[in-house]
Structure formats: structure tokens, C-alpha cells
Design an enzyme around this catalytic site. Structure first.
Site, mmCIF file in Angstrom:
data_model
loop_
_atom_site.group_PDB
_atom_site.id
_atom_site.type_symbol
_atom_site.label_atom_id
_atom_site.label_comp_id
_atom_site.label_asym_id
_atom_site.label_seq_id
_atom_site.Cartn_x
_atom_site.Cartn_y
_atom_site.Cartn_z
ATOM 1 N N ASP A 14 -14.486 12.819 -82.009
ATOM 2 C CA ASP A 14 -15.138 13.009 -80.712
ATOM 3 C C ASP A 14 -14.229 13.737 -79.718
ATOM 4 O O ASP A 14 -13.001 13.711 -79.840
ATOM 5 C CB ASP A 14 -15.483 11.644 -80.091
ATOM 6 C CG ASP A 14 -16.654 10.968 -80.784
ATOM 7 O OD1 ASP A 14 -17.102 11.465 -81.833
ATOM 8 O OD2 ASP A 14 -17.110 9.934 -80.271
ATOM 9 N N HIS A 59 -10.699 10.488 -82.515
ATOM 10 C CA HIS A 59 -10.777 11.499 -81.451
ATOM 11 C C HIS A 59 -9.837 12.658 -81.785
ATOM 12 O O HIS A 59 -8.614 12.446 -81.842
ATOM 13 C CB HIS A 59 -10.405 10.881 -80.102
ATOM 14 C CG HIS A 59 -11.435 9.937 -79.571
ATOM 15 N ND1 HIS A 59 -11.512 8.620 -79.969
ATOM 16 C CD2 HIS A 59 -12.460 10.134 -78.695
ATOM 17 C CE1 HIS A 59 -12.537 8.038 -79.351
ATOM 18 N NE2 HIS A 59 -13.129 8.926 -78.580
HETATM 19 ZN ZN LIG Z 1 -16.222 10.561 -76.187
#
Ligand SMILES: [Zn+2]
Length: 256
Positions: free
Chosen positions: A68, A222
Site C-alpha cells: 500500500d 507498505h
Molecule cells: Zn494506506
């Protein structure tokens, strides 16, 4: 002869490069590799046991890798390098304004065969607490920005109707909106809590412990975090050593 439009040319280049990337992995028996492709019919799908009752139909030791908040300078390229070194395909939930700021990286994600999915324009702390119209506008601007960056054009049905809520800040109204648009909504089955600062070895052992406990599932990481980029090569090696297999999720009907 009719000139080729830049957008069409970009799509052709993406297709050619994805083919070249697949070729470079042929015969790489030492790499973790992508075990299978799961073609998902997105309509009405809500997956990830942290948020929903169901998850993807995965077998024992099957994992879906998701990243992400990219693309960002520095860490996203390292994540892509690590995935390429192991011939693994993942799903990236891009922030629209990051794709706008780093279109070359956004295109590289697609060129290297990964799934490019959506994560809003500005990553509001929680879309659910915003006025509905503003929340929808942020989602739609994000989708358009990612499509423009990656494919050179936007509008019409998005190529990959996969969405993940920033901070999992969903609401029944926004879930209904995405369902009406034909989007699959992705939660996660486990994560490495990589929004908390820790060393790459600490993050590696946390991710592996949680994966060992879960046994399978959608893993949230992430690519915007350097600590994640730095632990990823060792994480992928450990997946191979422990007999995990990577599943690549694509929208049904996509050319793969
Ligand atoms: Zn996010």
C-alpha cells in the site's frame, strides 16, 4: 497510416515489457516464483478476515502479497527489485497523488507484471468520517490519477476494479458505492504492523511469526516504508524456505 496515440503506445510498451519480464524468469528454479494466478470476479467481493467474514480462496501456505501507499521515491523501487529477484507478482494499492508525482514508478509496477489497484487520491485518515460526496470524489480522483499515470488515459471502467480503504476506514455507504461500481474491496488477513518504526530484522520476525500463525492469507505491507523494503529480500527467501507459495490476484478477464 494513422499515427499511434501516446496512450495506445504506452499500453503496447507495458505489454511488451511484461512479456520480457516473464521471459527473464523462465527456468529460474532457484527463485520463489509466482505459484499461480487467481482470476477474481470482483463483483460484490469483500475479502480479508481482519475486516470481513471471508477471504480469498487460498490453500494451505498460499499467500497474496499486497503493498500500500506507493509509489514513492526510494522504497518502492527497492520493493520492485526484491520482487523481481524472486520472480514474484504482487498487488499494489496506489495513492493517486503519489502516482501523479511518480508516474515512472507507477508504470514500472505495471510493466513488471504486478496488479495496479486503488487506494484513494489523498489517503484521508478515514473516508468514513468525511461527507459522503467528498469521500467518493477522493476515491474517484485517485482511480483517475492512477490510470493516467500508468496507462496515459483515464475514464470509463477502471482496468483493475480493486480498492482498499486507507486505514480500513470503510462505511456501509462507501462499501455500497464500490459494490455498485463493480469493485472488489480488499482488507487483509495479516500484516507486519510496518507503520510502527522498527528495524528490518524486527519486522521480518514479526511478519514471519504472524504468517506462521495464520498459515495462509492476504499479507499487507507498505512499499512506502524503507524498513519493509529492506526486510523484503529476506522475507521472500524465508517464504521459499518454509514452503509458502505466492498467488497473484488479477481481475477476471484481464490478459495474463
Ligand atoms: Zn494506506
Amino acid at each position: 497510416m494513422r499515427p499511434i496515440m501516446p496512450a495506445a503506445l504506452a499500453l503496447i510498451l507495458v505489454a511488451l515489457a511484461a512479456g520480457a519480464d516473464a521471459a527473464s524468469c523462465r527456468g529460474r528454479l532457484d527463485a520463489l516464483g509466482t505459484a499461480r494466478v487467481l482470476a477474481l470476479d470482483p463483483q460484490g467481493v469483500r475479502v480479508g478476515r481482519k475486516q470481513f467474514p471471508h477471504t480469498l480462496d487460498l490453500g494451505p501456505r498460499e499467500v497474496v502479497l499486497t503493498f500500500d501507499d506507493g509509489p514513492v521515491a526510494g522504497s518502492t523501487a527497492l520493493v520492485l527489485d526484491a520482487l523481481a529477484a524472486e520472480c514474484v507478482q504482487a498487488t499494489f494499492f496506489l495513492i493517486g497523488r503519489n502516482a501523479e508525482a511518480n508516474p515512472g514508478l507507477a508504470r514500472r509496477i505495471a510493466v513488471e507484471g504486478h496488479t495496479v489497484a486503488h487506494h484513494s487520491m489523498t489517503h484521508p485518515p478515514t473516508l468514513a468520517h468525511m461527507p459522503y460526496a467528498r469521500a467518493v470524489a477522493d476515491i474517484e480522483r485517485g482511480i483517475a490519477a492512477v490510470e493516467r499515470a500508468v496507462y496515459g488515459q483515464s475514464g470509463g471502467a477502471p482496468r483493475v476494479p480493486f480498492f482498499r480503504f486507507p486505514g480500513f476506514g470503510q462505511s456501509p455507504a462507501l462499501l455500497g458505492y464500490l459494490e455498485a461500481k463493480g469493485f472488489a474491496v480488499f482488507g487483509a488477513d495479516l500484516w507486519a504492523s510496518d507503520w510502527i518504526p522498527m528495524t528490518p530484522p524486527q519486522e521480518l520476525s514479526l511478519a514471519l511469526a504472524r504468517l506462521a500463525a495464520a498459515g495462509r492469507g492476504i499479507v499487507l505491507l507498505h512499499d512506502s516504508k524503507l524498513q519493509t523494503a529492506r526486510m523484503l529480500p529476506a522475507f521472500l527467501r524465508e517464504l521459499a524456505r518454509r514452503g509458502f507459495r505466492v498467488v497473484h490476484v488479477v481481475p477476471k478477464g484481464a490478459a495474463h
